[in-house]
Design a protein around this motif. Structure first.
Motif, PDB file in Angstrom:
ATOM      1  N   TYR A  33       0.837  -1.199   0.000  1.00 23.48           N
ATOM      2  CA  TYR A  33       0.000   0.000   0.000  1.00 23.48           C
ATOM      3  C   TYR A  33       0.874   1.251   0.000  1.00 23.48           C
ATOM      4  CZ  TYR A  33      -3.222  -3.476   2.037  1.00 23.48           C
ATOM      5  OH  TYR A  33      -3.971  -4.599   2.292  1.00 23.48           O
ATOM      6  N   TYR A  35       0.500   5.323   1.048  1.00 23.96           N
ATOM      7  CA  TYR A  35      -0.284   6.336   1.745  1.00 23.96           C
ATOM      8  C   TYR A  35       0.497   7.644   1.723  1.00 23.96           C
ATOM      9  CZ  TYR A  35      -3.509   2.899   3.763  1.00 23.96           C
ATOM     10  OH  TYR A  35      -4.471   1.939   3.934  1.00 23.96           O
ATOM     11  N   ARG A  37       0.724  11.625   3.821  1.00 22.41           N
ATOM     12  CA  ARG A  37       0.254  12.577   4.814  1.00 22.41           C
ATOM     13  C   ARG A  37       0.734  13.966   4.417  1.00 22.41           C
ATOM     14  NH1 ARG A  37      -0.631  11.968  11.187  1.00 22.41           N
ATOM     15  NH2 ARG A  37      -1.608  13.979  11.515  1.00 22.41           N
ATOM     16  N   GLU A  42      -4.867  14.198   7.732  1.00 23.83           N
ATOM     17  CA  GLU A  42      -4.688  12.818   8.134  1.00 23.83           C
ATOM     18  C   GLU A  42      -3.956  12.036   7.044  1.00 23.83           C
ATOM     19  OE1 GLU A  42      -7.498  14.327   7.487  1.00 23.83           O
ATOM     20  OE2 GLU A  42      -8.806  13.102   6.234  1.00 23.83           O
ATOM     21  N   ILE A  43      -3.434  10.874   7.423  1.00 23.99           N
ATOM     22  CA  ILE A  43      -2.817   9.964   6.459  1.00 23.99           C
ATOM     23  C   ILE A  43      -3.910   9.475   5.516  1.00 23.99           C
ATOM     24  CG2 ILE A  43      -1.658   7.739   6.168  1.00 23.99           C
ATOM     25  CD1 ILE A  43      -0.440   8.145   8.965  1.00 23.99           C
ATOM     26  N   PHE A  45      -4.998   7.189   1.980  1.00 24.12           N
ATOM     27  CA  PHE A  45      -4.716   6.070   1.095  1.00 24.12           C
ATOM     28  C   PHE A  45      -4.494   6.556  -0.325  1.00 24.12           C
ATOM     29  CE2 PHE A  45      -5.113   1.943  -0.798  1.00 24.12           C
ATOM     30  CZ  PHE A  45      -5.959   2.078  -1.888  1.00 24.12           C
ATOM     31  N   PHE A  91       4.119   7.228   2.761  1.00 25.89           N
ATOM     32  CA  PHE A  91       4.358   5.982   3.480  1.00 25.89           C
ATOM     33  C   PHE A  91       4.006   4.794   2.597  1.00 25.89           C
ATOM     34  CE2 PHE A  91       5.363   7.548   7.603  1.00 25.89           C
ATOM     35  CZ  PHE A  91       4.590   8.676   7.820  1.00 25.89           C
ATOM     36  N   ARG A  98      -5.360 -10.151   3.939  1.00 24.26           N
ATOM     37  CA  ARG A  98      -6.356  -9.108   3.717  1.00 24.26           C
ATOM     38  C   ARG A  98      -7.613  -9.377   4.530  1.00 24.26           C
ATOM     39  NH1 ARG A  98      -7.597  -8.511  -2.314  1.00 24.26           N
ATOM     40  NH2 ARG A  98      -7.273 -10.744  -2.371  1.00 24.26           N
ATOM     41  N   TYR A 102      -6.270  -7.970   9.633  1.00 21.09           N
ATOM     42  CA  TYR A 102      -4.922  -7.788   9.091  1.00 21.09           C
ATOM     43  C   TYR A 102      -4.244  -6.596   9.734  1.00 21.09           C
ATOM     44  CZ  TYR A 102      -7.163  -4.137   6.271  1.00 21.09           C
ATOM     45  OH  TYR A 102      -7.864  -3.043   5.862  1.00 21.09           O
ATOM     46  N   GLY A 103      -2.962  -6.680   9.813  1.00 18.86           N
ATOM     47  CA  GLY A 103      -2.162  -5.581  10.335  1.00 18.86           C
ATOM     48  C   GLY A 103      -1.134  -5.178   9.330  1.00 18.86           C
ATOM     49  N   TYR A 104      -0.935  -3.897   9.215  1.00 17.73           N
ATOM     50  CA  TYR A 104       0.055  -3.357   8.307  1.00 17.73           C
ATOM     51  C   TYR A 104       1.380  -3.194   9.014  1.00 17.73           C
ATOM     52  CZ  TYR A 104      -3.583  -1.457   5.121  1.00 17.73           C
ATOM     53  OH  TYR A 104      -4.618  -1.276   4.250  1.00 17.73           O
ATOM     54  N   PHE A 106       4.361  -0.540   8.404  1.00 16.28           N
ATOM     55  CA  PHE A 106       4.692   0.662   7.654  1.00 16.28           C
ATOM     56  C   PHE A 106       6.193   0.862   7.581  1.00 16.28           C
ATOM     57  CE2 PHE A 106       0.915   3.187   6.705  1.00 16.28           C
ATOM     58  CZ  PHE A 106      -0.049   2.536   7.445  1.00 16.28           C
ATOM     59  N   GLY A 107       6.624   1.480   6.476  1.00 12.76           N
ATOM     60  CA  GLY A 107       7.986   1.972   6.392  1.00 12.76           C
ATOM     61  C   GLY A 107       8.094   3.309   7.107  1.00 12.76           C
ATOM     62  N   SER A 108       9.302   3.839   7.157  1.00 13.48           N
ATOM     63  CA  SER A 108       9.539   5.105   7.854  1.00 13.48           C
ATOM     64  C   SER A 108       9.123   6.323   7.036  1.00 13.48           C
ATOM     65  CB  SER A 108      11.022   5.238   8.217  1.00 13.48           C
ATOM     66  OG  SER A 108      11.400   4.213   9.115  1.00 13.48           O
TER      67      SER A 108
END
Lengths: 115, 110
Positions: A33, A35, A37, A42-43, A45, A91, A98, A102-104, A106-108
């Protein structure tokens, strides 16, 4: 296991230039995914890949944004030509499942500044 | 778009105090997630709540999903400086994308 890796971590470009962001998901995660910000918001999609296919790109702002995921591994997000309003933190996240729980991971993020 | 409103926006407390932050929506969510984000890093998943009325505990953090699955709360007991960060709630839309709230920025001072 290695996490989600994004680079560059920061990018400052001039309006009208092109920038390519890269994301390496966790190995074996089919779902990837993007995203974004924007400051004060807000963040939000942008899009969702399942392997190499775009599952949902409803969040892509306009046709100046192009995402690819060749071979279902890493993904790139290209902005061409960049505009001032594209500034923000981008991000990438990946997940294995799915399902409803589910849990994502995230990268930094990549902080993009368009001047 | 299913909006998520988080409150308060900012919270500054002393170490040892208790606090609760809220995540509210007019829409029903199949699940809600809570993330914590530190400066320069991406959000890190803390918990997913799935069932209306569900309560989950993670050490000093207690998460609750509202009975109607429209709201959630995060309660921290005896806050510590290490709890400082941005707390985000997020819920899936009709697809697999997440809608995020703007977050609650928490500062815990020694």
């Amino acid at each position: 296991e290695a996490g989600v890796t994004q680079f560059p971590s920061h990018s400052v470009i001039e309006k009208g230039q092109t920038v390519t962001l890269r994301c390496d998901p966790i190995s074996g995660h089919d779902n990837l995914y993007w995203y974004r910000r924007v400051m004060g918001k807000e963040i939000k999609f942008l899009l969702h890949f399942v392997k190499e296919s775009k599952q949902d790109e409803s969040g892509m702002p306009n046709n100046r944004f192009l995402a690819e995921r060749t071979g279902g591994t890493y993904s790139t997000l290209k902005v061409q030509p960049a505009e001032l309003e594209d500034s923000g933190v981008y991000f990438c996240a990946s997940s294995q499942s799915r399902g409803r729980s589910y849990g994502y991971t995230f990268g930094s993020g990549t902080r993009l500044t368009v001047v | 778009t299913q909006l998520l409103e988080q409150s308060p926006q900012f919270l500054s407390i002393q170490e040892g105090e208790n606090l609760t932050v809220y995540c509210n929506s007019s829409s029903v969510f199949s699940s809600l997630q809570w993330y914590r984000q530190e400066p320069g890093e991406g959000p890190v998943l803390l918990v997913t709540v799935v069932t209306g009325g569900e309560v989950k505990k993670l050490k000093r953090l207690t998460f609750q999903f509202g009975d109607a699955r429209k709201d959630s709360s995060l309660h921290i007991t005896a806050a510590q400086p290490g709890d400082t960060g941005l707390y985000l709630c997020a819920g899936p839309n009709s697809g697999y994308a997440l809608n995020f709230g703007k977050g609650t920025s928490l500062l815990v001072t020694p």
